[in-house]
Design a protein around this motif. Structure first.
Motif, short mmCIF file in Angstrom:
data_model
loop_
_atom_site.label_atom_id
_atom_site.label_comp_id
_atom_site.label_asym_id
_atom_site.label_seq_id
_atom_site.Cartn_x
_atom_site.Cartn_y
_atom_site.Cartn_z
N ALA A 171 0.82 -1.22 0.00
CA ALA A 171 0.00 0.00 0.00
C ALA A 171 0.86 1.26 0.00
CB ALA A 171 -0.94 -0.01 1.20
N LYS A 172 2.00 1.21 0.64
CA LYS A 172 2.92 2.36 0.61
C LYS A 172 3.46 2.58 -0.80
CE LYS A 172 4.65 1.92 5.33
NZ LYS A 172 5.81 1.52 6.13
N ARG A 173 3.77 1.49 -1.47
CA ARG A 173 4.36 1.57 -2.82
C ARG A 173 3.31 1.88 -3.88
NH1 ARG A 173 8.30 -1.95 -5.65
NH2 ARG A 173 8.71 -0.79 -7.53
N TYR A 174 2.08 1.37 -3.69
CA TYR A 174 0.99 1.57 -4.64
C TYR A 174 -0.20 2.20 -3.91
CZ TYR A 174 3.69 -1.50 -7.65
OH TYR A 174 4.69 -2.04 -8.42
N PRO A 175 -0.21 3.52 -3.80
CA PRO A 175 -1.26 4.22 -3.03
C PRO A 175 -2.68 3.98 -3.54
CG PRO A 175 0.54 5.71 -3.61
CD PRO A 175 0.80 4.43 -4.33
N ALA A 176 -2.85 3.54 -4.77
CA ALA A 176 -4.19 3.29 -5.30
C ALA A 176 -4.92 2.19 -4.52
CB ALA A 176 -4.12 2.92 -6.77
N VAL A 177 -4.17 1.31 -3.85
CA VAL A 177 -4.80 0.24 -3.09
C VAL A 177 -5.12 0.67 -1.65
CG1 VAL A 177 -2.81 -0.96 -2.05
CG2 VAL A 177 -4.73 -2.29 -2.89
N SER A 178 -4.58 1.80 -1.23
CA SER A 178 -4.74 2.24 0.16
C SER A 178 -6.19 2.38 0.61
CB SER A 178 -3.99 3.56 0.39
OG SER A 178 -2.61 3.34 0.28
N PRO A 179 -7.09 2.99 -0.19
CA PRO A 179 -8.47 3.09 0.29
C PRO A 179 -9.12 1.74 0.57
CG PRO A 179 -8.12 4.59 -1.55
CD PRO A 179 -6.89 3.72 -1.44
N SER A 180 -8.92 0.76 -0.30
CA SER A 180 -9.53 -0.55 -0.07
C SER A 180 -8.86 -1.28 1.09
CB SER A 180 -9.54 -1.40 -1.33
OG SER A 180 -8.36 -1.29 -2.05
N TRP A 181 -7.54 -1.14 1.24
CA TRP A 181 -6.83 -1.75 2.38
C TRP A 181 -7.32 -1.11 3.68
CZ3 TRP A 181 -4.96 -5.76 4.34
CH2 TRP A 181 -3.94 -5.78 5.30
N LYS A 182 -7.50 0.19 3.65
CA LYS A 182 -8.00 0.90 4.83
C LYS A 182 -9.41 0.44 5.19
CE LYS A 182 -8.77 5.63 6.45
NZ LYS A 182 -8.66 7.05 6.08
N GLU A 183 -10.27 0.33 4.19
CA GLU A 183 -11.65 -0.11 4.44
C GLU A 183 -11.70 -1.56 4.93
OE1 GLU A 183 -14.49 1.60 4.62
OE2 GLU A 183 -13.17 3.31 4.34
N LEU A 184 -10.85 -2.40 4.40
CA LEU A 184 -10.79 -3.79 4.86
C LEU A 184 -10.37 -3.85 6.32
CD1 LEU A 184 -11.07 -6.79 4.18
CD2 LEU A 184 -8.68 -6.75 3.43
N ARG A 185 -9.36 -3.07 6.67
CA ARG A 185 -8.90 -3.03 8.06
C ARG A 185 -10.00 -2.47 8.97
NH1 ARG A 185 -3.46 -3.28 9.20
NH2 ARG A 185 -3.66 -1.58 10.67
N ARG A 186 -10.70 -1.47 8.51
CA ARG A 186 -11.81 -0.89 9.29
C ARG A 186 -12.92 -1.93 9.47
NH1 ARG A 186 -12.89 4.14 6.90
NH2 ARG A 186 -11.51 5.03 8.45
N LYS A 187 -13.23 -2.66 8.41
CA LYS A 187 -14.27 -3.69 8.46
C LYS A 187 -13.99 -4.71 9.57
CE LYS A 187 -16.04 -7.52 5.66
NZ LYS A 187 -15.93 -8.20 4.37
N TYR A 188 -12.72 -5.04 9.75
CA TYR A 188 -12.33 -6.01 10.76
C TYR A 188 -11.97 -5.36 12.10
CZ TYR A 188 -12.50 -9.99 7.63
OH TYR A 188 -12.93 -10.99 6.80
N GLY A 189 -12.21 -4.06 12.22
CA GLY A 189 -11.97 -3.36 13.50
C GLY A 189 -10.51 -3.22 13.84
N MET A 190 -9.67 -3.16 12.85
CA MET A 190 -8.24 -3.03 13.09
C MET A 190 -7.85 -1.56 13.05
SD MET A 190 -6.86 -6.21 10.83
CE MET A 190 -5.20 -6.15 11.43
N TRP A 191 -6.81 -1.22 13.77
CA TRP A 191 -6.31 0.13 13.80
C TRP A 191 -5.82 0.50 12.41
CZ3 TRP A 191 -6.33 4.42 16.40
CH2 TRP A 191 -5.37 5.38 16.18
N VAL A 192 -6.27 1.66 11.92
CA VAL A 192 -5.87 2.12 10.61
C VAL A 192 -4.70 3.08 10.79
CG1 VAL A 192 -6.59 3.30 8.52
CG2 VAL A 192 -8.21 1.85 9.74
N LEU A 193 -3.57 2.72 10.20
CA LEU A 193 -2.37 3.54 10.34
C LEU A 193 -2.50 4.83 9.54
CD1 LEU A 193 0.26 0.69 9.99
CD2 LEU A 193 -0.57 1.73 12.09
N SER A 194 -1.81 5.85 9.99
CA SER A 194 -1.94 7.17 9.40
C SER A 194 -1.48 7.24 7.94
CB SER A 194 -1.16 8.18 10.22
OG SER A 194 0.22 7.82 10.26
N TYR A 195 -0.53 6.37 7.52
CA TYR A 195 -0.05 6.46 6.15
C TYR A 195 -1.09 5.98 5.14
CZ TYR A 195 1.02 1.50 6.43
OH TYR A 195 0.94 0.16 6.58
N LEU A 196 -2.10 5.30 5.63
CA LEU A 196 -3.15 4.84 4.73
C LEU A 196 -4.20 5.91 4.64
CD1 LEU A 196 -3.45 1.14 5.84
CD2 LEU A 196 -2.35 2.00 3.82
#
Length: 196
Positions: A171-196
């Motif tokens: 996600a750091k290397r390919y920012p286009a995936v960051s929104p979906s990675w962030k939403e997936l982490r949110r869906k599972y109640g995981m802490w979303v890091l600031s770089y996402l």
């Protein structure tokens, strides 16, 4: 590059031989993203095979023996096995991968989905395998496959099967995936890091 229907024909023929021999298997590669996106061409197809009490390569060789539509090409020095479907010209090359080394250790209903009577890794297992491959080799094709699958199917992914550090690096290397990675982490109640 091959036409997707030709790849599916080869996969279906190999799958039938492996099913008849009782060998759990699933296909993998950018042929899956081609199917999901209705693309006409793909250049990568592989088959993940479970070993059981016998090495997966041996199980594939036994299943294909005596069948004139397939030839086996092994490279013992690099621990690789390729099955060539010779019924079509040009031939279709399918690399055989060992379950657990590439793809999940067990191929069952939780890790395999069927599309057109051909078993494929689920979206989760496909992304997991592609992320691991990208982490090792850094291929652009793997990155494109991850981007495609994550941006369109993130809500079908089991985050528990995705290597978190490697996906965060991706996600750091390919920012286009960051929104979906962030939403997936949110869906599972995981802490979303600031770089996402």
């Amino acid at each position: 590059m091959h036409e997707v229907p030709r790849l599916l024909q080869a996969a279906a023929a190999l799958s039938q031989l492996l099913r008849d021999a009782g060998v759990p298997h699933a296909f993998h590669g950018n042929v899956l993203t081609a199917i999901l996106s209705s693309a006409p061409l793909a250049d990568e197809i592989s088959c993940v095979v479970e070993g059981g009490t016998t090495h997966p390569f041996r199980r594939v060789r036994q299943a294909c023996s005596g069948n004139e539509d397939f030839s086996i090409v092994s490279s013992p020095w690099s621990n690789r096995l390729h099955v060539k479907y010779q019924k079509l010209i040009p031939t279709i090359d399918i690399e055989v991968l060992v379950a657990g080394e590439e793809g999940p250790r067990r191929l069952d209903s939780s890790t395999v989905m069927t599309m057109g009577n051909v078993p494929f890794l689920t979206i989760t297992e496909f992304i997991r395998a592609k992320v691991k491959a990208w982490s090792l080799r850094g291929r652009d094709q793997d990155a494109r496959d991850i981007l495609f699958a994550m941006t369109r199917y993130w809500n079908r992914v089991d985050i528990n099967r995705i290597p978190e550090q490697e996906m965060s690096d991706f996600a750091k290397r390919y920012p286009a995936v960051s929104p979906s990675w962030k939403e997936l982490r949110r869906k599972y109640g995981m802490w979303v890091l600031s770089y996402l």
